[in-house]
Design a protein around this motif. Structure first.
Motif, PDB file in Angstrom:
ATOM      1  N   LYS A 191       0.729  -1.277  -0.035  1.00 56.91           N
ATOM      2  CA  LYS A 191       0.058   0.081  -0.065  1.00 56.91           C
ATOM      3  C   LYS A 191       0.783   1.180  -0.055  1.00 56.91           C
ATOM      4  O   LYS A 191       1.346   1.572   0.903  1.00 56.91           O
ATOM      5  CB  LYS A 191      -0.940  -0.154   1.090  1.00 56.91           C
ATOM      6  N   ALA A 222       1.523   4.929  -1.198  1.00 56.33           N
ATOM      7  CA  ALA A 222       0.918   6.327  -1.666  1.00 56.33           C
ATOM      8  C   ALA A 222       2.052   7.211  -2.264  1.00 56.33           C
ATOM      9  O   ALA A 222       3.317   7.051  -1.861  1.00 56.33           O
ATOM     10  CB  ALA A 222       0.150   7.042  -0.672  1.00 56.33           C
ATOM     11  N   GLU A 235      -7.165   7.513  -4.502  1.00 57.58           N
ATOM     12  CA  GLU A 235      -6.925   8.265  -3.567  1.00 57.58           C
ATOM     13  C   GLU A 235      -5.418   8.398  -3.041  1.00 57.58           C
ATOM     14  O   GLU A 235      -5.038   9.244  -1.829  1.00 57.58           O
ATOM     15  CB  GLU A 235      -7.965   8.090  -2.283  1.00 57.58           C
ATOM     16  N   TYR A 236      -4.616   7.226  -3.299  1.00 57.44           N
ATOM     17  CA  TYR A 236      -3.529   6.971  -2.885  1.00 57.44           C
ATOM     18  C   TYR A 236      -2.236   8.273  -3.633  1.00 57.44           C
ATOM     19  O   TYR A 236      -1.113   8.467  -3.124  1.00 57.44           O
ATOM     20  CB  TYR A 236      -2.817   5.781  -3.377  1.00 57.44           C
ATOM     21  N   LYS A 271      -1.660  11.991  -4.691  1.00 63.68           N
ATOM     22  CA  LYS A 271      -1.944  13.345  -4.268  1.00 63.68           C
ATOM     23  C   LYS A 271      -1.059  14.402  -5.090  1.00 63.68           C
ATOM     24  O   LYS A 271       0.084  14.112  -5.080  1.00 63.68           O
ATOM     25  CB  LYS A 271      -1.724  13.559  -2.974  1.00 63.68           C
ATOM     26  N   LEU A 329      -4.219  11.428   3.602  1.00 65.91           N
ATOM     27  CA  LEU A 329      -3.712   9.870   3.267  1.00 65.91           C
ATOM     28  C   LEU A 329      -4.018   9.250   4.899  1.00 65.91           C
ATOM     29  O   LEU A 329      -4.496   8.162   4.966  1.00 65.91           O
ATOM     30  CB  LEU A 329      -2.385   9.866   3.073  1.00 65.91           C
ATOM     31  N   ARG A 379      -5.627   3.004   4.905  1.00 63.44           N
ATOM     32  CA  ARG A 379      -4.373   4.056   4.764  1.00 63.44           C
ATOM     33  C   ARG A 379      -3.152   3.450   4.183  1.00 63.44           C
ATOM     34  O   ARG A 379      -3.021   2.370   4.523  1.00 63.44           O
ATOM     35  CB  ARG A 379      -4.225   4.822   6.015  1.00 63.44           C
ATOM     36  N   PRO A 380      -2.395   4.131   3.397  1.00 64.10           N
ATOM     37  CA  PRO A 380      -1.211   3.431   2.859  1.00 64.10           C
ATOM     38  C   PRO A 380      -0.257   2.923   4.206  1.00 64.10           C
ATOM     39  O   PRO A 380      -0.083   3.667   5.411  1.00 64.10           O
ATOM     40  CB  PRO A 380      -0.525   4.404   2.105  1.00 64.10           C
ATOM     41  N   ILE A 428       4.448   6.369   2.549  1.00 66.32           N
ATOM     42  CA  ILE A 428       4.050   7.495   1.735  1.00 66.32           C
ATOM     43  C   ILE A 428       5.321   7.999   0.919  1.00 66.32           C
ATOM     44  O   ILE A 428       6.488   8.200   1.698  1.00 66.32           O
ATOM     45  CB  ILE A 428       3.297   8.688   2.496  1.00 66.32           C
TER      46      ILE A 428
END
Length: 336
Positions: A180, A182, A213-214, A216, A233, A239-240, A243
């Protein structure tokens, strides 16, 4: 002011011989050459740059066009290192540098007009809006131009390998067990497009689908936008676990929000920067990031521009790609 004629009288030689000695010509003896140079130095002689410009048709002055969107100027650590390397290489080759702007104190000038006004021999362009009509006017002019991190069909470009850089970063994050991942990227530019494209392509090759949504859009070198987007996030239902930030400096904004929420790095969430700035390695934990080779970028840009100025007939329009390396800090946890 001491002239060549004064030196010739002191040394008992012709003005032509003095000129040859000071310009290091090979058709006079070494002892005579050294004697004339020593005498000139003792008399306080300095060559007149205006006279040299008339003789060589060059000013030995290079323009630097640098305008970053965050308006951080030379406090922008990544580009300040690139430009420092550029400056050192230019000076080693006998050139001075002048910063080019569109707003002169006395008059409002375009980039091209200011370049001509300052009489620069060529211009290096870095960190600007390359779609700006004034930038395009300068690139389309007769002046020798080299760009950094952007490619025009008719100009030499020196670029950091953002495609491979992002691929190497994500591959490392993936190998640490993260799925996951982002990405807060910078505003639209050639650099951003290459990094975002590589982000999606690399994850796709690894069999990972990326939720919209990951991803931005933030601003390079801006902690405030990174802080806002990090909060978004962290508030996601799923959530990731990691990041990626636009650059090391903007990452600080995200780190502050993560700590504000009582989360730990990397135990609760992992973070990754880009650029490999010195500050990234003094954070606790040290930031995992992609270190760009700023020294090579600046040096190569200077060398290519000087070659273009001095030997235009042998210059080749090319795209020089400079690779970076992953710095494996302590900000990415091992999962699984």
């Amino acid at each position: 002011m001491v002239s060549m004629k004064d030196i010739s009288l002191k040394c008992g030689v012709s003005v032509a011989t003095v000129s040859k000695a000071l310009n290091n010509h090979s058709d006079i003896g070494e002892s005579t050459k050294e004697y004339i140079k020593k005498t000139a130095k003792e008399m306080g002689y300095f060559p007149n740059s205006s006279a040299r410009a008339l003789k060589t048709n060059r000013t030995y002055n290079i323009g630097v066009l640098f305008v970053d969107e965050a308006q951080s100027g030379l406090t922008h650590e990544y580009f300040s290192h690139v430009l420092d390397s550029f400056k050192v290489t230019a000076e080693q080759n006998g050139y001075d540098i002048t910063f080019i702007s569109r707003h002169n104190v006395r008059n409002s000038m375009s980039y091209l007009e200011h370049s001509r006004y300052r009489g620069v021999d060529g211009v290096v362009i870095a960190c600007v809006d390359f779609h700006d009509s004034e930038v395009i006017e300068l690139v389309s002019s007769e002046l020798p131009v080299v760009t950094i991190d952007y490619t025009f069909n008719n100009r030499i470009a020196v670029i950091s390998d953002n495609i491979k850089g992002m691929k190497d970063l994500i591959t490392y994050i993936y190998d640490m067990g993260h799925r996951k991942i982002a990405y807060i990227h910078g505003a639209d530019s050639a650099v951003t497009q290459n990094r975002v494209g590589s982000y999606y392509k690399t994850l796709e090759s690894l069999g990972i689908a990326v939720p919209d949504e990951y991803v931005k859009e933030g601003i390079y070198h801006d902690t405030e936008s990174s802080a806002i987007l990090t909060r978004e996030l962290l508030n996601l239902k799923e959530r990731p676990t990691c990041i990626i930030y636009p650059d090391d400096f903007s990452c600080i904004g995200g780190i502050n929000i993560i700590k504000e929420k009582g989360l730990k790095i990397p135990e609760d969430i992992s973070v990754v920067g880009y650029d490999g700035l010195r500050l990234s390695q003094v954070l606790d934990p040290k930031l995992t990031t992609l270190k760009q080779d700023t020294k090579s970028l600046g040096m190569l840009a200077a060398e290519k521009l000087i070659h273009l100025i001095e030997k235009p007939k042998t210059a080749v329009i090319e795209r020089i790609v400079v690779e970076g390396e992953v710095l494996k800090g302590g900000s990415v946890s091992k999962i699984g």
